[in-house]
Design an enzyme around this catalytic site. Sequence first.
Site, short mmCIF file in Angstrom:
data_model
loop_
_atom_site.label_atom_id
_atom_site.label_comp_id
_atom_site.label_asym_id
_atom_site.label_seq_id
_atom_site.Cartn_x
_atom_site.Cartn_y
_atom_site.Cartn_z
N GLY A 262 86.46 89.26 56.55
CA GLY A 262 85.54 89.15 56.51
C GLY A 262 84.76 89.55 58.01
O GLY A 262 86.19 88.75 58.55
N GLN B 177 79.87 87.26 65.30
CA GLN B 177 81.29 87.21 66.12
C GLN B 177 82.21 88.68 67.22
O GLN B 177 83.15 88.20 67.81
CB GLN B 177 82.74 87.65 64.89
CG GLN B 177 82.15 85.63 63.95
CD GLN B 177 83.26 85.93 62.87
OE1 GLN B 177 83.10 86.81 62.27
NE2 GLN B 177 84.94 85.41 63.32
N CYS C 250 89.76 81.45 60.64
CA CYS C 250 88.41 81.93 61.37
C CYS C 250 89.01 82.94 62.85
O CYS C 250 89.44 82.12 63.55
CB CYS C 250 87.39 80.96 62.17
SG CYS C 250 86.14 82.27 62.75
N LEU C 251 88.27 84.09 62.74
CA LEU C 251 89.32 84.95 63.62
C LEU C 251 88.53 84.45 64.98
O LEU C 251 88.92 84.97 66.65
CB LEU C 251 88.47 86.60 63.40
CG LEU C 251 88.91 86.95 62.43
CD1 LEU C 251 88.58 88.53 62.31
CD2 LEU C 251 90.99 87.49 62.30
N HIS D 263 81.32 81.21 54.17
CA HIS D 263 81.48 81.38 55.87
C HIS D 263 81.52 82.16 57.11
O HIS D 263 80.68 81.90 58.14
CB HIS D 263 83.56 81.56 56.11
CG HIS D 263 84.19 81.63 57.19
ND1 HIS D 263 84.85 80.68 57.40
CD2 HIS D 263 83.75 82.07 58.04
CE1 HIS D 263 85.26 81.54 58.59
NE2 HIS D 263 85.12 82.79 59.11
N GLU D 264 80.90 83.52 55.70
CA GLU D 264 80.38 84.22 57.28
C GLU D 264 78.62 84.44 57.50
O GLU D 264 78.13 83.91 58.99
CB GLU D 264 80.51 85.15 56.84
CG GLU D 264 81.17 86.42 56.35
CD GLU D 264 82.60 86.37 57.31
OE1 GLU D 264 82.18 85.85 58.91
OE2 GLU D 264 83.97 85.89 56.97
N HIS E 96 78.68 81.96 60.05
CA HIS E 96 78.09 82.31 61.11
C HIS E 96 76.92 82.58 61.81
O HIS E 96 76.72 83.19 62.59
CB HIS E 96 79.59 83.91 61.61
CG HIS E 96 80.44 83.26 61.89
ND1 HIS E 96 81.09 82.44 62.56
CD2 HIS E 96 81.95 84.04 60.65
CE1 HIS E 96 82.40 82.48 62.65
NE2 HIS E 96 82.73 82.91 61.61
O1 GNR Z 1 90.07 86.46 58.13
C1 GNR Z 1 89.65 85.64 57.44
N1 GNR Z 1 90.30 84.65 56.80
C2 GNR Z 1 89.46 82.93 55.88
C3 GNR Z 1 90.60 82.58 54.91
C4 GNR Z 1 89.43 81.87 54.41
C5 GNR Z 1 88.81 81.48 54.75
C6 GNR Z 1 87.51 82.31 55.47
C7 GNR Z 1 87.75 83.63 56.03
S1 GNR Z 1 86.52 84.51 56.31
C8 GNR Z 1 87.93 85.39 58.23
C9 GNR Z 1 87.85 85.96 58.99
C10 GNR Z 1 86.78 85.65 59.48
O2 GNR Z 1 87.01 84.67 60.79
N2 GNR Z 1 85.27 85.85 59.77
O3 GNR Z 1 84.29 85.28 59.93
NI NI Z 2 84.80 83.80 61.07
#
Ligand code: GNR
Ligand code: NI
Length: 165
Positions: free
Chosen positions: A46, A51, A93-94, A135-136, A139
């Site tokens: 995601g 980001q 998270c990236l 999670h997104e 952000h």
């Molecule tokens: O690539 C991603 N893997 C992930 C694994 C578990 C829970 C959430 C994520 S999102 C993350 C990519 C990212 O940073 N999205 O904001």
């Molecule tokens: Ni993230």
Amino acid sequence: MSVMKILTFPDPRLRTVAAPVEKFDKSLKKLTDDMLETMYSENGIGLAATQVNVHKRVIVMDISEERNEPRVFINPEFEIKSNKSLYTFSEGCLSVPGFNEEITRPDQIILKWQNLDGDNLEDEPEGLLTVCIQHEIDHLEGKLMVDYLSTLKRDRIRNKLNKRI
Ligand code: GNR
Ligand code: NI
């Protein structure tokens, strides 16, 4: 299409609250194409516009094994259906590269969003999609995975990431 640069913690721009999308035009489509290319190039599941330093309420995602099911969520919102059912998942998270942390979130939600045409959609997601969308959306509110950790853990991650460059 082009790959965009991803901001990393503790960059203060990750704390920006994103603004709602009002225009469903070509430039929105281009943004989501570039975000998908960026997400795929980093092997993410995601990516939120925050980001890539675009402060609009836009998310892209692909949780399929084959990495061939791109999804786009514009102006996403969720409502917690029940707080009784929680789900703990090891999140990455990236924007916090190299760290995986267990985070507990509600897993029964009602999700509302718009597509690239501005149509209103609604779903009750399950499993990984439920984790990833929360999670997104975090952000888009300027919130990061590290905010769920203890101050000690968060400071350690900050120190390690600061030393990286
Ligand atoms: O690539 C991603 N893997 C992930 C694994 C578990 C829970 C959430 C994520 S999102 C993350 C990519 C990212 O940073 N999205 O904001
Ligand atoms: Ni993230």
